[in-house]
Design a protein around this motif. Structure first.
Motif, short mmCIF file in Angstrom:
data_model
loop_
_atom_site.label_atom_id
_atom_site.label_comp_id
_atom_site.label_asym_id
_atom_site.label_seq_id
_atom_site.Cartn_x
_atom_site.Cartn_y
_atom_site.Cartn_z
N ALA A 108 0.88 -1.17 0.00
CA ALA A 108 0.00 0.00 0.00
C ALA A 108 0.92 1.22 0.00
O ALA A 108 1.33 1.69 1.06
CB ALA A 108 -0.91 0.00 1.22
N PRO A 109 1.31 1.72 -1.16
CA PRO A 109 2.42 2.68 -1.23
C PRO A 109 2.06 4.07 -0.71
O PRO A 109 1.00 4.62 -1.01
CB PRO A 109 2.75 2.72 -2.73
CG PRO A 109 1.49 2.31 -3.40
CD PRO A 109 0.81 1.34 -2.49
N ASN A 110 2.98 4.65 0.06
CA ASN A 110 2.85 6.04 0.49
C ASN A 110 3.29 7.00 -0.61
O ASN A 110 2.72 8.08 -0.76
CB ASN A 110 3.71 6.28 1.74
CG ASN A 110 3.12 5.64 2.97
OD1 ASN A 110 1.96 5.85 3.29
ND2 ASN A 110 3.90 4.84 3.66
N GLN A 111 4.31 6.61 -1.36
CA GLN A 111 4.81 7.44 -2.45
C GLN A 111 4.91 6.56 -3.71
O GLN A 111 5.96 5.99 -4.00
CB GLN A 111 6.16 8.04 -2.09
CG GLN A 111 6.08 9.05 -0.94
CD GLN A 111 7.43 9.61 -0.56
OE1 GLN A 111 8.32 8.90 -0.13
NE2 GLN A 111 7.59 10.92 -0.72
N PRO A 112 3.82 6.46 -4.44
CA PRO A 112 3.75 5.51 -5.57
C PRO A 112 4.85 5.68 -6.60
O PRO A 112 5.30 4.70 -7.19
CB PRO A 112 2.38 5.82 -6.18
CG PRO A 112 1.59 6.41 -5.07
CD PRO A 112 2.55 7.18 -4.24
N LYS A 113 5.30 6.90 -6.84
CA LYS A 113 6.29 7.13 -7.89
C LYS A 113 7.68 6.64 -7.51
O LYS A 113 8.57 6.56 -8.36
CB LYS A 113 6.33 8.62 -8.24
CG LYS A 113 5.04 9.12 -8.89
CD LYS A 113 5.11 10.60 -9.20
CE LYS A 113 3.81 11.09 -9.83
NZ LYS A 113 3.84 12.55 -10.12
N ARG A 114 7.88 6.31 -6.23
CA ARG A 114 9.22 5.92 -5.77
C ARG A 114 9.43 4.41 -5.69
O ARG A 114 10.53 3.96 -5.39
CB ARG A 114 9.50 6.55 -4.41
CG ARG A 114 9.57 8.07 -4.44
CD ARG A 114 9.98 8.64 -3.11
NE ARG A 114 11.29 8.18 -2.70
CZ ARG A 114 11.88 8.51 -1.55
NH1 ARG A 114 11.26 9.31 -0.70
NH2 ARG A 114 13.09 8.06 -1.25
N SER A 177 -2.35 13.32 2.61
CA SER A 177 -1.14 13.55 1.83
C SER A 177 -1.52 13.83 0.38
O SER A 177 -2.57 13.38 -0.10
CB SER A 177 -0.24 12.31 1.90
OG SER A 177 0.71 12.27 0.87
N LEU A 178 -0.67 14.54 -0.32
CA LEU A 178 -0.86 14.74 -1.75
C LEU A 178 -0.10 13.70 -2.56
O LEU A 178 -0.08 13.75 -3.78
CB LEU A 178 -0.42 16.15 -2.16
CG LEU A 178 -1.27 17.28 -1.58
CD1 LEU A 178 -0.75 18.63 -2.04
CD2 LEU A 178 -2.75 17.13 -1.95
N ASP A 179 0.53 12.73 -1.87
CA ASP A 179 1.25 11.64 -2.53
C ASP A 179 0.42 10.37 -2.64
O ASP A 179 0.59 9.60 -3.58
CB ASP A 179 2.54 11.32 -1.78
CG ASP A 179 3.59 12.42 -1.94
OD1 ASP A 179 3.68 12.98 -3.04
OD2 ASP A 179 4.30 12.70 -0.97
N ALA A 180 -0.44 10.11 -1.65
CA ALA A 180 -1.21 8.85 -1.62
C ALA A 180 -2.13 8.77 -2.83
O ALA A 180 -3.04 9.59 -3.00
CB ALA A 180 -2.00 8.75 -0.33
N ALA A 181 -1.92 7.76 -3.66
CA ALA A 181 -2.63 7.68 -4.94
C ALA A 181 -4.14 7.52 -4.75
O ALA A 181 -4.93 8.15 -5.45
CB ALA A 181 -2.08 6.52 -5.77
N ASN A 182 -4.56 6.66 -3.81
CA ASN A 182 -5.99 6.42 -3.67
C ASN A 182 -6.72 7.68 -3.21
O ASN A 182 -7.73 8.08 -3.78
CB ASN A 182 -6.27 5.25 -2.74
CG ASN A 182 -5.71 5.42 -1.34
OD1 ASN A 182 -4.84 6.25 -1.08
ND2 ASN A 182 -6.21 4.62 -0.40
N LEU A 183 -6.19 8.34 -2.18
CA LEU A 183 -6.85 9.53 -1.65
C LEU A 183 -6.97 10.61 -2.71
O LEU A 183 -8.02 11.27 -2.85
CB LEU A 183 -6.07 10.08 -0.45
CG LEU A 183 -5.75 9.12 0.70
CD1 LEU A 183 -5.04 9.89 1.83
CD2 LEU A 183 -7.00 8.44 1.22
N ASN A 184 -5.92 10.80 -3.48
CA ASN A 184 -5.92 11.87 -4.46
C ASN A 184 -6.67 11.51 -5.73
O ASN A 184 -7.16 12.41 -6.44
CB ASN A 184 -4.49 12.30 -4.75
CG ASN A 184 -3.90 13.06 -3.58
OD1 ASN A 184 -4.19 14.24 -3.39
ND2 ASN A 184 -3.12 12.39 -2.74
#
Length: 347
Positions: A108-114, A177-184
């Motif tokens: 469950a990624p916190n920073q998907p791009k990384r 966060s503005l990094d979390a893919a699902n939330l954003n």
């Protein structure tokens, strides 16, 4: 030139046989997509599963469901991750699991791009990689186990807050966060819905709560002071909703500022009974953890999953209409004061 000693003939024969035998054993194994040998049914499957962070109610419930599935399927589950929503720490866990040779990694990624370099490394080692709860669609993961259809949830949240605001006035967003893919992703669908359907609504601010209930209460308290005409808030994560509810309660604005979002019944029950908010949304996090482990095992065993396939202990699979690698757990549940006591997710 110095003479190179020659090995006796019998040693040459032994070396040749060993070399040929090694090639034979490599060549005869059934290979998976990334060159890994298929899992033998007698081997224990090891699934490593990582939440965004450990220790909060939502992910504890996911772990309970995951362990239930692991016990029923006879697989070994490693459920671990950082204590704060750190992408760097998550990558350290992935690297360790790759070295330990697990069969599947569910992130469950916190920073998907990384995470892409680590996903590539895992798959090159023959490890199945899934995302769950939050996606990293460009990472190379094989499947995403999503709690709901993102578009349905984002639009449902916007429709809900718009209805409570009589479709006009100032509204705001609270998000971890503005990094979390699902939330954003949910946020983007909600904002698009507002632009398309509710021209009299005005988004005035987005506050970042860092997945922390206390910080959410502080940030939303400041928000309420800065925007005295604020009529509604959508909070997109399980800690931002109770934090926002507490801020509304402290500010004496119950009934003046509408609130909805995604959170857990245990945290929201007191606020709902007090009338701080009319509704919120979620899914069963136990079921999300359980389905993730079941999908991971099926993928490790080489099953090509598609719409309608039956998964033991779950039922027929449902995929996203926008991504044939994203599996949808369920429709979102709308919680109200009338139905909240019917749900018990174990926390």
């Amino acid at each position: 030139m110095q003479n190179i000693p020659r090995l006796p003939l019998r040693f040459c024969h032994v070396i040749t046989l060993l070399f040929v035998g090694a090639l034979f054993s490599i060549g005869c194994g059934q290979s998976g997509e990334d060159g890994a040998a298929s899992k033998d049914s007698s081997d224990e499957i090891v699934i490593a599963m990582m939440p965004k962070l450990v220790g909060i109610d939502y992910f504890v419930a996911c772990e309970k469901g995951a362990q239930k599935a692991a016990d029923e399927l006879g697989v070994k589950l490693i459920y671990d991750g950082p204590a704060t929503p750190s992408g760097e720490e998550q990558n350290n866990y992935i690297d360790t699991w790759i070295r330990n040779g697990v069969d599947a990694i569910c992130i469950a990624p916190n920073q998907p791009k990384r995470i892409k370099p680590f996903v590539d490394k895992a798959r090159a080692a023959g490890i199945t990689v899934l995302t769950w709860d939050s996606d990293a669609p460009d990472s190379g993961r094989q499947y995403m186990v999503n709690q709901v259809d993102d578009k349905v949830l984002g639009e449902s949240l916007m429709d809900e807050i718009a209805r409570q605001m009589n479709e006009e006035g100032e509204w705001a967003i609270a998000i971890a966060s503005l990094d979390a893919a699902n939330l954003n992703t949910w946020r983007s669908y909600a904002e698009a819905r507002a632009a398309e359907k509710y021209p009299k609504l005005k988004l005035v601010e987005t506050v970042i709560t860092k997945e922390n209930e206390t910080e959410a209460a502080q940030k939303v308290g400041t928000l309420l002071n800065a925007h005295p005409n604020l009529k509604g808030i959508i909070a997109f994560d399980s800690n931002s909703v109770p934090g926002a509810a507490e801020a509304i309660k402290r500010a004496g604005k119950i009934g003046q500022v509408a609130l909805t979002g995604n959170s857990t019944p245990g945290k929201m029950r007191p606020y709902m009974k007090e009338g701080v908010l009319e509704s919120f949304f979620l899914w069963d996090p136990n079921a999300l953890g359980e389905l993730t482990v079941r999908i991971a095992k099926a993928a490790v065993e080489g099953q090509e999953l598609k719409e309608g396939d039956e998964i033991t202990g779950y039922g027929n699979l449902r995929f996203s209409p926008r991504d044939d690698q994203t599996i949808i757990l369920s429709d979102p549940i709308r919680f109200t004061a009338e139905n909240i006591d019917e749900y018990d997710f174990g926390f």
